[in-house]
Design a protein around this motif. Structure first.
Motif, PDB file in Angstrom:
ATOM      1  N   SER A 134       6.700   3.881  15.162  1.00 49.02           N
ATOM      2  CA  SER A 134       5.342   3.489  14.778  1.00 49.02           C
ATOM      3  C   SER A 134       5.008   3.863  13.337  1.00 49.02           C
ATOM      4  N   ARG A 135       5.995   4.308  12.556  1.00 47.99           N
ATOM      5  CA  ARG A 135       5.715   4.647  11.156  1.00 47.99           C
ATOM      6  C   ARG A 135       6.148   3.500  10.244  1.00 47.99           C
ATOM      7  N   PHE A 136       5.469   3.429   9.118  1.00 48.03           N
ATOM      8  CA  PHE A 136       5.870   2.467   8.084  1.00 48.03           C
ATOM      9  C   PHE A 136       6.146   3.229   6.785  1.00 48.03           C
ATOM     10  N   ILE A 137       6.966   2.630   5.950  1.00 49.66           N
ATOM     11  CA  ILE A 137       7.232   3.189   4.618  1.00 49.66           C
ATOM     12  C   ILE A 137       6.672   2.204   3.596  1.00 49.66           C
ATOM     13  N   ALA A 138       5.987   2.744   2.595  1.00 42.48           N
ATOM     14  CA  ALA A 138       5.458   1.880   1.528  1.00 42.48           C
ATOM     15  C   ALA A 138       5.493   2.649   0.210  1.00 42.48           C
ATOM     16  N   PHE A 139       4.947   2.053  -0.832  1.00 41.63           N
ATOM     17  CA  PHE A 139       5.072   2.638  -2.172  1.00 41.63           C
ATOM     18  C   PHE A 139       3.721   2.959  -2.792  1.00 41.63           C
ATOM     19  N   ASN A 140       3.710   4.014  -3.561  1.00 45.77           N
ATOM     20  CA  ASN A 140       2.497   4.346  -4.310  1.00 45.77           C
ATOM     21  C   ASN A 140       2.160   3.185  -5.242  1.00 45.77           C
ATOM     22  N   ASN A 141       0.886   2.942  -5.425  1.00 45.05           N
ATOM     23  CA  ASN A 141       0.391   1.823  -6.241  1.00 45.05           C
ATOM     24  C   ASN A 141       0.634   0.446  -5.630  1.00 45.05           C
ATOM     25  N   ALA A 142       1.110   0.418  -4.385  1.00 40.23           N
ATOM     26  CA  ALA A 142       1.303  -0.885  -3.747  1.00 40.23           C
ATOM     27  C   ALA A 142      -0.059  -1.515  -3.459  1.00 40.23           C
ATOM     28  N   TYR A 143      -0.067  -2.822  -3.432  1.00 40.95           N
ATOM     29  CA  TYR A 143      -1.247  -3.550  -2.964  1.00 40.95           C
ATOM     30  C   TYR A 143      -0.766  -4.687  -2.067  1.00 40.95           C
ATOM     31  N   HIS A 144      -1.151  -4.632  -0.794  1.00 41.48           N
ATOM     32  CA  HIS A 144      -0.697  -5.658   0.149  1.00 41.48           C
ATOM     33  C   HIS A 144      -1.846  -6.426   0.776  1.00 41.48           C
ATOM     34  N   GLY A 145      -3.074  -6.201   0.301  1.00 41.84           N
ATOM     35  CA  GLY A 145      -4.189  -6.972   0.837  1.00 41.84           C
ATOM     36  C   GLY A 145      -5.321  -6.073   1.295  1.00 41.84           C
ATOM     37  N   ASP A 146      -6.402  -6.683   1.736  1.00 35.97           N
ATOM     38  CA  ASP A 146      -7.649  -5.966   1.983  1.00 35.97           C
ATOM     39  C   ASP A 146      -8.017  -5.796   3.448  1.00 35.97           C
ATOM     40  N   THR A 147      -7.187  -6.259   4.368  1.00 42.11           N
ATOM     41  CA  THR A 147      -7.462  -6.023   5.786  1.00 42.11           C
ATOM     42  C   THR A 147      -6.876  -4.646   6.162  1.00 42.11           C
ATOM     43  N   PHE A 148      -7.177  -4.129   7.356  1.00 38.41           N
ATOM     44  CA  PHE A 148      -6.871  -2.724   7.617  1.00 38.41           C
ATOM     45  C   PHE A 148      -5.383  -2.366   7.611  1.00 38.41           C
ATOM     46  N   GLY A 149      -4.554  -3.216   8.225  1.00 34.94           N
ATOM     47  CA  GLY A 149      -3.120  -2.916   8.192  1.00 34.94           C
ATOM     48  C   GLY A 149      -2.598  -2.971   6.766  1.00 34.94           C
ATOM     49  N   ALA A 150      -3.000  -4.006   6.062  1.00 43.15           N
ATOM     50  CA  ALA A 150      -2.575  -4.176   4.666  1.00 43.15           C
ATOM     51  C   ALA A 150      -3.081  -3.023   3.807  1.00 43.15           C
ATOM     52  N   MET A 151      -4.300  -2.549   4.077  1.00 45.58           N
ATOM     53  CA  MET A 151      -4.825  -1.406   3.318  1.00 45.58           C
ATOM     54  C   MET A 151      -4.021  -0.146   3.618  1.00 45.58           C
ATOM     55  N   ALA A 152      -3.614   0.018   4.886  1.00 46.99           N
ATOM     56  CA  ALA A 152      -2.885   1.236   5.254  1.00 46.99           C
ATOM     57  C   ALA A 152      -1.595   1.352   4.442  1.00 46.99           C
ATOM     58  N   VAL A 153      -0.888   0.231   4.272  1.00 46.67           N
ATOM     59  CA  VAL A 153       0.364   0.294   3.507  1.00 46.67           C
ATOM     60  C   VAL A 153       0.117   0.230   2.000  1.00 46.67           C
ATOM     61  N   SER A 154      -1.136   0.208   1.603  1.00 43.67           N
ATOM     62  CA  SER A 154      -1.505   0.272   0.178  1.00 43.67           C
ATOM     63  C   SER A 154      -2.416   1.475  -0.019  1.00 43.67           C
ATOM     64  N   LYS A 155      -2.249   2.516   0.796  1.00 44.77           N
ATOM     65  CA  LYS A 155      -3.337   3.492   0.912  1.00 44.77           C
ATOM     66  C   LYS A 155      -3.618   4.284  -0.351  1.00 44.77           C
ATOM     67  N   GLU A 156      -2.650   4.312  -1.282  1.00 42.60           N
ATOM     68  CA  GLU A 156      -2.925   5.040  -2.522  1.00 42.60           C
ATOM     69  C   GLU A 156      -3.735   4.196  -3.495  1.00 42.60           C
ATOM     70  N   SER A 157      -3.964   2.942  -3.121  1.00 38.93           N
ATOM     71  CA  SER A 157      -4.657   2.044  -4.038  1.00 38.93           C
ATOM     72  C   SER A 157      -6.075   2.528  -4.315  1.00 38.93           C
ATOM     73  N   PHE A 158      -6.473   2.401  -5.549  1.00 43.08           N
ATOM     74  CA  PHE A 158      -7.819   2.769  -5.967  1.00 43.08           C
ATOM     75  C   PHE A 158      -8.881   2.084  -5.103  1.00 43.08           C
ATOM     76  N   TYR A 159      -8.597   0.849  -4.715  1.00 46.25           N
ATOM     77  CA  TYR A 159      -9.616   0.040  -4.043  1.00 46.25           C
ATOM     78  C   TYR A 159     -10.034   0.572  -2.676  1.00 46.25           C
ATOM     79  N   PHE A 160      -9.131   1.369  -2.039  1.00 45.01           N
ATOM     80  CA  PHE A 160      -9.353   1.665  -0.625  1.00 45.01           C
ATOM     81  C   PHE A 160      -9.773   3.095  -0.334  1.00 45.01           C
ATOM     82  N   LYS A 161     -10.087   3.844  -1.366  1.00 41.85           N
ATOM     83  CA  LYS A 161     -10.443   5.259  -1.173  1.00 41.85           C
ATOM     84  C   LYS A 161     -11.538   5.431  -0.115  1.00 41.85           C
TER      85      LYS A 161
END
Ligand SMILES: *Cc1c(COP(=O)(O)O)cnc(C)c1O
Length: 434
Positions: A134-161
């Protein structure tokens, strides 16, 4: 009342702090790389209208394809029914992607294509009785979209704080971004690979998939990595039997100089997400494409293993017709020549900017050029807002991401327009009081 005032009275715009933002500019039409406002002022669209437009605005063959399709069938429920534009588009995309891809799942925008990919990867393991992943791996500064799953894998993004507490756990690693004359790149790449390797050694059997923007991270700052990194990354991750998802929503359709970043980097993910340029920038449409083994894991004699996901406008026929017309344009020699020309102009003009002391980390990949301004990073900082306004006065649409200035033009842009834009950029950056 002007249109801008009526807009202001009724509309809440995306990514906008309305209290400090000037009224929006009403655009009445588009012509090639230009947008034209009500007073006939022309704006060179150097961000391809948020990266979607590839052949220029109001491109007549795509417009006609949409019109012709609308007279036949404009929309049909996509469960239990199908239509020619969807089937033909799926066939064509599969021919263009690496051979291992076999099934196309339609949705209606980039974020939803990512949601589908994450759900596919997660349920793929569950359907095989493996419930630990149930874990995912993603990258700092990633942006994958604005819905909740997409935000989770972009969680370091400025937009989603603001939403951090609501996002599921994701293991984040550094994206080894590079630039011209970067002598620390091998070190950065090896650092990420070593950390990831140590992580996989412990957690691979709890991990469903890794998701990455291959070659270029978009909203996170146009960070560019090398093909060799992707090759090593994919080999490493696959050696631990973890799925690889490529988010090519921005990089697809010649943005990186080749049709797809996976082709340019000679790497093959298990799942790929495409949107933005898919319809040439005319209509919202996206696809999540996977290998046959993934599809097979969802088969069963009852609904239990099926993928529980749908959108009202899945595979909208008008979007598919636009995408088919866009693919025809993309495959003309002229388009490919333009892509090469844009890359060549980026190379030359960026080299001219190298002596500008306010600029560092100059980089380009295909039709995307970027550099950092030497000033504090912070999206919406006064300097980037100031610059955006000054570019606009010259009729250039450029939206710096914090201190990062980038150009990502439609492929139809003329050589003169692009070179002139570079001259104005230099002038403004040297002149602005930061
Ligand atoms: C734009 C973008 C998305 C989200 O697409 P939307 O259509 O805006 O939802 C996801 N990933 C990447 C890499 C993008 O550039």
């Amino acid at each position: 009342m002007t249109l801008a005032i009526r807009d202001n009275a009724t509309i809440w715009h995306p990514l906008t702090q309305h209290q400090i933002t000037p009224l929006p500019i009403p655009i009445v039409r588009g012509e090639g790389a230009y947008l034209i406002d009500a007073s006939e002022k022309r704006y060179l669209d150097l961000v391809s209208s948020w990266w979607v437009n590839i052949h220029g605005h109001a491109e007549p063959t795509i417009a006609k394809a949409i019109y012709d399709q609308a007279l036949k069938i404009e929309q049909v429920i996509f469960a239990g029914f199908t239509h020619e534009p969807a089937v033909t588009l799926a066939e064509k995309l599969l021919k263009l992607l690496p051979a291992n891809f076999s099934k196309v799942y339609f949705s209606d925008n980039g974020s939803t294509a990512v949601e589908v990919a994450l759900k596919m990867a997660y349920q793929y393991w569950r359907n095989q009785g493996d419930t630990k992943r149930s874990r995912f791996i993603a990258f700092n500064n990633a942006y994958h979209g604005d819905t909740f799953g997409a935000m989770a894998v972009s969680k370091e993004s400025f937009y989603f704080k603001q939403f951090a507490d609501l996002l599921f756990a994701v293991d984040m690693f550094d994206y080894p971004g590079t630039w011209i004359s970067d002598d620390s790149i091998e070190e950065k790449e090896q650092h990420t690979l070593a950390k990831l390797s140590a992580h996989l050694e412990k957690h691979a059997n709890e991990t469903a998939a890794l998701i990455i923007e291959p070659l270029v991270q978009g909203s996170g700052g146009m960070n560019m990595c090398r093909p060799i990194f992707l090759q090593q990354l994919v080999a490493l991750v696959k050696s631990y039997d973890v799925l690889v998802i490529y988010d090519e929503i921005m990089t697809g359709f010649y943005r990186t100089g080749e049709l797809f970043a996976c082709l340019k980097s000679e790497t093959i993910p298990d799942i790929i997400c495409l949107s933005k340029g898919l319809t040439g920038g005319f209509l919202p449409l996206s696809v999540t494409v996977c290998h046959e083994t993934i599809y097979q894991a969802f088969l069963g004699s009852d609904y239990t293993k099926a993928l529980g996901h749908s959108h009202s406008y899945s595979a909208n026929p008008l979007g598919c017709a636009a995408a088919l017309a866009s693919l025809v344009l993309l495959q003309r020699d002229k388009t490919i020549e333009q892509v090469k020309l844009i890359e060549q102009i980026h190379r030359e003009e960026l080299a001219n900017l190298a002596d500008c002391t306010r600029i560092e980390k100059i980089r380009f990949c295909g039709t995307i050029a970027a550099f950092d301004l030497v000033l504090p990073a912070d999206y919406g900082s006064s300097a980037s807002v100031k610059l955006r306004e000054r570019f606009l006065k010259h009729g250039l649409i450029i939206r710096p991401l914090g201190n990062i200035v980038y150009i990502l033009p439609p492929y139809c842009i003329s050589e003169d327009d692009l070179r002139r834009a570079y001259q104005l950029i230099r002038k403004e950056i040297e002149g602005v009081n930061l």
